[in-house]
Design an enzyme around this catalytic site. Structure first.
Site, PDB file in Angstrom:
ATOM      1  N   ASP A 133      -0.001   3.370  -2.847  1.00 22.30           N
ATOM      2  CA  ASP A 133      -1.015   3.285  -3.918  1.00 22.30           C
ATOM      3  C   ASP A 133      -0.378   3.456  -5.295  1.00 22.30           C
ATOM      4  O   ASP A 133      -0.751   2.776  -6.263  1.00 22.30           O
ATOM      5  CB  ASP A 133      -2.084   4.352  -3.713  1.00 22.30           C
ATOM      6  CG  ASP A 133      -3.014   4.032  -2.549  1.00 22.30           C
ATOM      7  OD1 ASP A 133      -2.957   2.888  -2.048  1.00 22.30           O
ATOM      8  OD2 ASP A 133      -3.793   4.918  -2.158  1.00 22.30           O
ATOM      9  N   ASN A 183       5.045   1.670   2.418  1.00 23.91           N
ATOM     10  CA  ASN A 183       3.873   2.365   2.935  1.00 23.91           C
ATOM     11  C   ASN A 183       4.207   3.135   4.210  1.00 23.91           C
ATOM     12  O   ASN A 183       3.842   4.295   4.378  1.00 23.91           O
ATOM     13  CB  ASN A 183       2.763   1.350   3.238  1.00 23.91           C
ATOM     14  CG  ASN A 183       1.529   1.554   2.387  1.00 23.91           C
ATOM     15  OD1 ASN A 183       1.393   2.546   1.703  1.00 23.91           O
ATOM     16  ND2 ASN A 183       0.624   0.599   2.439  1.00 23.91           N
ATOM     17  N   HIS A 232       0.876   6.286   2.447  1.00 19.69           N
ATOM     18  CA  HIS A 232      -0.060   5.458   1.676  1.00 19.69           C
ATOM     19  C   HIS A 232      -0.162   5.898   0.214  1.00 19.69           C
ATOM     20  O   HIS A 232      -0.424   5.069  -0.659  1.00 19.69           O
ATOM     21  CB  HIS A 232      -1.446   5.494   2.326  1.00 19.69           C
ATOM     22  CG  HIS A 232      -1.500   4.788   3.643  1.00 19.69           C
ATOM     23  ND1 HIS A 232      -1.353   3.429   3.762  1.00 19.69           N
ATOM     24  CD2 HIS A 232      -1.656   5.255   4.908  1.00 19.69           C
ATOM     25  CE1 HIS A 232      -1.433   3.069   5.021  1.00 19.69           C
ATOM     26  NE2 HIS A 232      -1.621   4.159   5.754  1.00 19.69           N
ATOM     27  N   ASP A 248      -1.352  -6.384  -1.284  1.00 18.50           N
ATOM     28  CA  ASP A 248      -0.222  -6.274  -2.225  1.00 18.50           C
ATOM     29  C   ASP A 248      -0.055  -7.548  -3.038  1.00 18.50           C
ATOM     30  O   ASP A 248       1.048  -7.888  -3.461  1.00 18.50           O
ATOM     31  CB  ASP A 248       1.070  -5.960  -1.462  1.00 18.50           C
ATOM     32  CG  ASP A 248       1.412  -7.031  -0.430  1.00 18.50           C
ATOM     33  OD1 ASP A 248       0.551  -7.898  -0.161  1.00 18.50           O
ATOM     34  OD2 ASP A 248       2.530  -7.013   0.104  1.00 18.50           O
ATOM     35  N   ASP A 271       3.472 -11.472  -5.058  1.00 21.24           N
ATOM     36  CA  ASP A 271       3.439 -10.722  -3.797  1.00 21.24           C
ATOM     37  C   ASP A 271       4.512  -9.636  -3.830  1.00 21.24           C
ATOM     38  O   ASP A 271       5.665  -9.900  -4.190  1.00 21.24           O
ATOM     39  CB  ASP A 271       3.685 -11.660  -2.617  1.00 21.24           C
ATOM     40  CG  ASP A 271       3.582 -10.948  -1.284  1.00 21.24           C
ATOM     41  OD1 ASP A 271       2.449 -10.790  -0.792  1.00 21.24           O
ATOM     42  OD2 ASP A 271       4.643 -10.549  -0.743  1.00 21.24           O
TER      43      ASP A 271
END
Length: 360
Positions: A251, A242, A247, A277, A234
């Site tokens: 990414d 983010n 974003h 994630d 995780d």
């Protein structure tokens, strides 16, 4: 003047017609059987070449494939029964071929190649004197190649030969188009299957692919007596990155993490993106007696954690990512289901996360 009313000549003509009709009947019967039984282009073409040779009496019959972009003509399949030998698999310059000249002029047959196309070096080198061909065009209009017959001797045009070679060319063209359509469908199906098992952002296997691989690993490990290692990963702080950097930065973190974790895999391991994630790595555990399960788990966790530490360039700065929370379990497939094993790995990851938070 010859009179067909003469009884003797009438018998000869009648006998000749019976022979022709009998021969054509045999050809049509053979054609029907061979076309129906054809599994691929080769099993269709070779009988057609044989029948074309039998009807025309030409020494060589062959099918070519044309690559106009590369200006090359390839001899795919050939049948040679006398001195003239058309080599199967050979490639020639398309611009120098009799086939191109015949297509350009709309001429299917000549018994004097030197007079018609004496500038063809390839024809002169092979000694071709008589030539018969038809373009092989698919129903959609694509020029696939040519169906040809040739001889080093001067041979007369047998009645019906031009119609026959054109008919055979159409049969081949229709088969070629079917094969091309089937290939396109297969590629499309393969791509759909790949997309169904692939995460579009990272290119990694997705959850569905992971479950298939775990099922396979559990079956294999149960027979071999190996445990299965499952790591649940995780990305701590992902939401904050983010929210703070956008974003696009999130990414980039996911794709960079996927690449780095991938470089930590052993042969036979699989890295998958579970979604969001979260990532999962699965692989075989140690052979009994080779290493303790605890040592294998710790080594697996340490290697994955090290590869989750990264430097992420964001605009004019570099973000130091201190690593993900990695939980690893070793499970016995004989006593644990796939779903339960994933729950155990997830619980192990959350325990690691709790300890990291406790340490500040």
């Amino acid at each position: 003047r010859t009179c067909l009313a003469c009884p003797g000549l009438a018998k000869v003509v009648a006998h000749h017609m019976q022979v022709v009709e009998s021969g054509m009947d045999k050809i049509l019967q053979t054609l029907s059987e061979r076309v129906t039984a054809a599994r691929d282009l080769e099993s269709l073409t070779r009988p057609l070449l044989e029948m074309l040779e039998a009807v025309t009496g030409l020494e060589s019959t062959y099918l070519t494939e044309i690559d106009v972009g590369q200006s090359t003509q390839h001899i795919r399949y050939a049948r040679n029964v006398a001195g003239l030998q058309i080599p199967e698999g050979a490639a020639v310059d398309w611009s120098d071929t009799l086939c191109r000249r015949a297509i350009d002029e709309g001429r299917l047959f000549t018994d004097n190649v030197t007079e018609c196309w004496g500038d063809s070096q390839a024809a002169r080198a092979m000694g071709i004197r008589t030539y018969l061909s038809s373009p092989v065009r698919t129903p959609s209009g694509l020029l696939y190649g040519t169906l040809c017959g040739a001889s080093a001797e001067q041979k007369p045009l047998v009645a019906g030969s031009e119609e026959l070679v054109a008919f055979f060319a159409r049969l081949i063209a229709e088969h070629v188009e079917r094969e091309q359509l089937l290939l396109q469908l297969q590629r499309a199906n393969d791509e759909l299957s790949r997309q169904a098992l692939c995460d579009p952002l990272t290119g990694l296997p997705n959850r569905r692919a992971l479950m298939q691989e775990l099922t396979r690993l559990f079956s294999l490990s149960d027979r071999a007596g190996h445990p299965v290692l499952i790591a649940f990963i995780d990305l701590d702080g992902f939401k904050q990155i983010n929210d703070t950097h956008g974003h696009e930065a999130g990414d980039r973190l996911l794709t960079t993490m996927a690449r780095q974790l991938g470089s930590a895999l052993r042969r036979g391991d699989m890295l998958a993106r579970m979604g969001g994630d979260e990532f999962v790595v699965v692989g075989m555990g140690p052979i009994p007696g080779e290493e303790t399960l605890e040592a294998a788990v710790q080594r697996f966790r340490h290697r994955l954690f090290e590869h989750s530490v990264l430097q992420l360039p964001i605009q004019s700065r570099v973000l130091h990512y201190p690593g993900a929370s990695v939980g690893v379990v070793a499970v016995d497939p004989a006593h644990t289901s796939v779903d339960e094993a994933l729950r155990q790995a997830d619980a192990s990851m959350y325990e690691v996360k709790r300890q990291r938070r406790a340490l500040g």
